[in-house]
Design a protein around this motif. Structure first.
Motif, PDB file in Angstrom:
ATOM      1  N   GLN A  87       7.208  25.507  48.030  1.00  0.00           N
ATOM      2  CA  GLN A  87       6.595  26.812  47.810  1.00  0.00           C
ATOM      3  C   GLN A  87       7.074  27.806  48.872  1.00  0.00           C
ATOM      4  O   GLN A  87       7.473  28.957  48.569  1.00  0.00           O
ATOM      5  N   MET A  88       7.010  27.318  50.121  1.00  0.00           N
ATOM      6  CA  MET A  88       7.386  28.189  51.222  1.00  0.00           C
ATOM      7  C   MET A  88       8.853  28.614  51.110  1.00  0.00           C
ATOM      8  O   MET A  88       9.196  29.788  51.310  1.00  0.00           O
ATOM      9  N   ILE A  89       9.648  27.642  50.735  1.00  0.00           N
ATOM     10  CA  ILE A  89      11.082  27.948  50.589  1.00  0.00           C
ATOM     11  C   ILE A  89      11.275  29.013  49.497  1.00  0.00           C
ATOM     12  O   ILE A  89      12.001  30.022  49.679  1.00  0.00           O
ATOM     13  N   ALA A  90      10.501  28.754  48.395  1.00  0.00           N
ATOM     14  CA  ALA A  90      10.649  29.705  47.274  1.00  0.00           C
ATOM     15  C   ALA A  90      10.215  31.102  47.700  1.00  0.00           C
ATOM     16  O   ALA A  90      10.909  32.109  47.427  1.00  0.00           O
ATOM     17  N   GLN A  91       9.096  31.121  48.425  1.00  0.00           N
ATOM     18  CA  GLN A  91       8.592  32.414  48.888  1.00  0.00           C
ATOM     19  C   GLN A  91       9.629  33.075  49.805  1.00  0.00           C
ATOM     20  O   GLN A  91       9.924  34.269  49.667  1.00  0.00           O
ATOM     21  N   ALA A  92      10.132  32.278  50.725  1.00  0.00           N
ATOM     22  CA  ALA A  92      11.101  32.802  51.687  1.00  0.00           C
ATOM     23  C   ALA A  92      12.330  33.338  50.958  1.00  0.00           C
ATOM     24  O   ALA A  92      12.818  34.430  51.262  1.00  0.00           O
ATOM     25  N   GLN A  93      12.744  32.532  49.975  1.00  0.00           N
ATOM     26  CA  GLN A  93      13.927  32.963  49.223  1.00  0.00           C
ATOM     27  C   GLN A  93      13.648  34.292  48.506  1.00  0.00           C
ATOM     28  O   GLN A  93      14.483  35.217  48.533  1.00  0.00           O
ATOM     29  N   ALA A  94      12.414  34.311  47.931  1.00  0.00           N
ATOM     30  CA  ALA A  94      12.063  35.539  47.203  1.00  0.00           C
ATOM     31  C   ALA A  94      12.044  36.728  48.170  1.00  0.00           C
ATOM     32  O   ALA A  94      12.569  37.824  47.870  1.00  0.00           O
ATOM     33  N   ALA A  95      11.459  36.477  49.360  1.00  0.00           N
ATOM     34  CA  ALA A  95      11.366  37.539  50.360  1.00  0.00           C
ATOM     35  C   ALA A  95      12.768  37.977  50.787  1.00  0.00           C
ATOM     36  O   ALA A  95      13.058  39.186  50.846  1.00  0.00           O
ATOM     37  N   ILE A  96      13.604  36.989  51.056  1.00  0.00           N
ATOM     38  CA  ILE A  96      14.976  37.283  51.470  1.00  0.00           C
ATOM     39  C   ILE A  96      15.671  38.114  50.395  1.00  0.00           C
ATOM     40  O   ILE A  96      16.322  39.125  50.697  1.00  0.00           O
ATOM     41  N   GLU A  97      15.434  37.699  49.138  1.00  0.00           N
ATOM     42  CA  GLU A  97      16.090  38.370  48.003  1.00  0.00           C
ATOM     43  C   GLU A  97      15.662  39.860  47.964  1.00  0.00           C
ATOM     44  O   GLU A  97      16.509  40.771  47.882  1.00  0.00           O
ATOM     45  N   SER A  98      14.308  40.000  48.105  1.00  0.00           N
ATOM     46  CA  SER A  98      13.822  41.365  47.986  1.00  0.00           C
ATOM     47  C   SER A  98      14.308  42.217  49.178  1.00  0.00           C
ATOM     48  O   SER A  98      14.695  43.371  49.015  1.00  0.00           O
ATOM     49  N   GLU A  99      14.292  41.590  50.384  1.00  0.00           N
ATOM     50  CA  GLU A  99      14.771  42.283  51.577  1.00  0.00           C
ATOM     51  C   GLU A  99      16.238  42.656  51.399  1.00  0.00           C
ATOM     52  O   GLU A  99      16.656  43.788  51.729  1.00  0.00           O
ATOM     53  N   LYS A 100      16.947  41.688  50.880  1.00  0.00           N
ATOM     54  CA  LYS A 100      18.392  41.912  50.674  1.00  0.00           C
ATOM     55  C   LYS A 100      18.623  43.096  49.719  1.00  0.00           C
ATOM     56  O   LYS A 100      19.405  44.022  50.012  1.00  0.00           O
ATOM     57  N   LYS A 101      17.787  43.070  48.641  1.00  0.00           N
ATOM     58  CA  LYS A 101      17.934  44.162  47.646  1.00  0.00           C
ATOM     59  C   LYS A 101      17.638  45.514  48.290  1.00  0.00           C
ATOM     60  O   LYS A 101      18.373  46.510  48.114  1.00  0.00           O
TER      61      LYS A 101
END
Lengths: 372, 166
Positions: free
Chosen positions: B106-120
């Motif tokens: 879950q945490m990884i997914a969240q982190a990935q999602a956060a990274i993705e959004s930050e990246k965007k």
């Protein structure tokens, strides 16, 4: 030296141990007659027969200092119930006379002793007259309550038994296991109870064990005493064994039950014609043959034992001419030692057999029907 | 037979009978009765003691058998408990592992999602800045370029040239 050897020879006869290593046979013995020691075969036979009988004094041995006959022993009380009531004196009053020569006057009666039996002279008579069979004709036998040698033996052994077994009985009050000599007596009592009374009588043994124990120890100790060097011969007296046999007879008749008498008088399982015949035989067996065999067996065994031992000792005198003094003495010593050892066994064996058969006869009389 | 009768003394017979009767009574009273009673009592005691010992032995054996049974039961119970504990431990570990994995995923997914959004966001921001910078530069360049007429001409010509090539 000759005198000494004769004295020693007589000693050996009395003490049943031959000490006659250097005794010499004396062919002239008869000439001197009565004042000589026992030396010829006839004298020896008389001596032996005399020994097996009861006597009124306690005679240990006779010796011949200076050619005079001298008896060593002690007198016993003579108690008589005669024409003039009760009379008592010591047997020494007869001065060892046994032929009716010495007359004792006491309480208005005159007594003589002939062959070990005391007679009271008829009133007015002053000497004994004999018939052809050497029986006195002018004297009667009073009732003799004397403490004779046999009676002394019976009294001594009775007191000894009371003392020994009374002490054993007393020990049980304070301890479970007796100590000292009583410890030797206990297995003997158990032996009589378990090996004689129980197997022969069965369940009712307890009532008769007292009698059987008394008979066993009485006969055994008296048999042994007969072998000891005092010359008691109580169980070799016919009167004593007869009394014992009649005790057994009375006891088994008194305790016999219906079953016993039905078998005696009307034996089941045999043809009717034979039953009266069998009843006669059975009755004769029960009333006469059984007690008679008990009486004669004990008497004959003990008497025969005494006669054999003394005869073997007599070899030491009788055979001296044939095989020298040393040879005959050695032979008699060896043989009499051997027979005396056997007599010790016989003493026990006869006591055992008498008690065992008494128990067996009692057992037959009290046997219950369900044994068949 | 005659000799036998001669040997028989009635006096002695009577004396023996009386004395022996007396002896029997005295012996029974003072010796045989207490002795036989004591012997019987002792034998009964011994028998009783033997019986008791036998009984005690049997009881002991029973007791020992019971003990053994109890011990076996206890041992079985202990084994069962140990097994249960072991199972439980394994299960707990497995559960914990699963849970941890889920949480981690879950945490990884969240982190990935956060990274993705930050990246965007970062890319969008960069795009905007580049755009504005480019406009600025272009403005400055165009200003500088269009300061003389020749150059302007030339630019138009280049642009036209490129357009042809397209």
């Amino acid at each position: 030296m000759k005198l000494l050897s004769k004295t020693v020879t007589t000693f050996s006869l009395v003490f049943l141990i031959s000490l006659t290593a250097f005794a010499k046979g004396d062919p002239d013995a008869k000439k001197d007659g009565h004042s000589d020691p026992v030396n010829t075969p006839e004298e020896i036979e008389e001596y032996i027969v005399h020994h097996t009988k009861d006597s009124h004094d306690f005679h240990l041995f006779t010796h011949y200092p200076d050619g005079e006959e001298s008896h060593v022993g002690f007198p016993l009380p003579v108690i008589l119930w005669g024409e003039n009531g009760l009379t008592a004196f010591m047997s020494s009053a007869f001065h060892h006379d046994d032929a009716g020569k010495e007359i004792v006057e006491k309480g208005g009666s005159r007594f003589v002793k002939i062959h070990g039996k005391i007679y009271e002279l008829n009133a007015g008579a002053s000497t004994v007259e004999f018939d052809d069979a050497h029986h006195p004709t002018n004297a009667t036998a009073p009732f003799d309550l004397s403490i004779t040698k046999s009676v002394l033996g019976i009294l001594l052994i009775g007191l000894l038994m009371l003392f020994l077994f009374g002490r054993l009985a007393k020990q049980y009050k304070t301890q479970k296991i007796p100590t000292g000599f009583a410890r030797v007596l206990e297995p003997l009592v158990i032996y009589v109870r378990d090996e004689i009374a129980k197997p022969n009588i069965g369940a009712k043994y307890r009532k008769f064990t007292g009698y059987l124990l008394t008979v066993f120890f009485f006969v055994w100790i008296l048999n042994l005493l007969g072998l000891a060097p005092f010359g008691f011969n109580v169980t070799g007296q016919l009167a004593v064994t007869a009394a014992l046999a009649i005790f057994t007879l009375v006891i088994y008749l008194a305790s016999s039950n219906k079953h016993f008498w039905s078998h005696q008088l009307w034996m089941p399982g045999v043809p009717y014609l034979l039953r009266p015949l069998l009843a006669v035989i059975e009755l004769a067996g029960t009333l006469i043959i059984k007690p008679f065999s008990l009486m004669v067996r004990l008497f004959a065994n003990i008497t025969a034992g005494h006669i054999v031992v003394m005869s073997l000792i007599a070899i030491g005198i009788n055979m001296q001419n044939d095989m020298t003094a040393v040879g005959s003495t050695t032979l008699s010593l060896v043989l009499s030692m051997f027979i005396t050892l056997i007599e010790v066994l016989v003493a026990f064996l006869q006591a055992y057999i008498f008690t065992m058969l008494s128990a067996l006869f009692i057992g037959m009389a009290v046997e219950e029907h369900d044994h068949h | 037979m005659e000799q036998l009768l001669e040997n028989f003394s009635l006096d002695l017979f009577v004396k023996q009978t009386i004395l022996f009767l007396l002896l029997i009574f005295l012996m029974v009273k003072f010796a045989w009765k207490p002795i036989l009673n004591a012997l019987n009592e002792r034998e009964d005691n011994i028998q009783g003691a033997l019986d008791a010992a036998e009984k005690a032995k049997m009881e002991m054996e029973n007791l020992q058998a019971d003990n053994k049974k109890l011990l076996n039961e206890a041992r079985a119970e202990r084994d069962a408990m140990l097994k249960e504990a072991r199972d439980m431990k394994a299960k707990m570990i497995a559960d914990a592992k699963d849970e941890a994995k889920v949480a981690a995923d879950q945490m990884i997914a969240q982190a990935q999602a956060a990274i993705e959004s930050e990246k965007k966001a970062a890319v969008a921001d960069l795009k905007n800045q580049v755009a504005s910078l480019s406009v600025d530069i272009a403005e400055k360049v165009v200003r500088a370029e269009l300061a003389d007429a020749g150059k302007q001409q030339k630019l138009v010509e280049d642009l036209l040239g490129d357009a042809k090539l397209n």
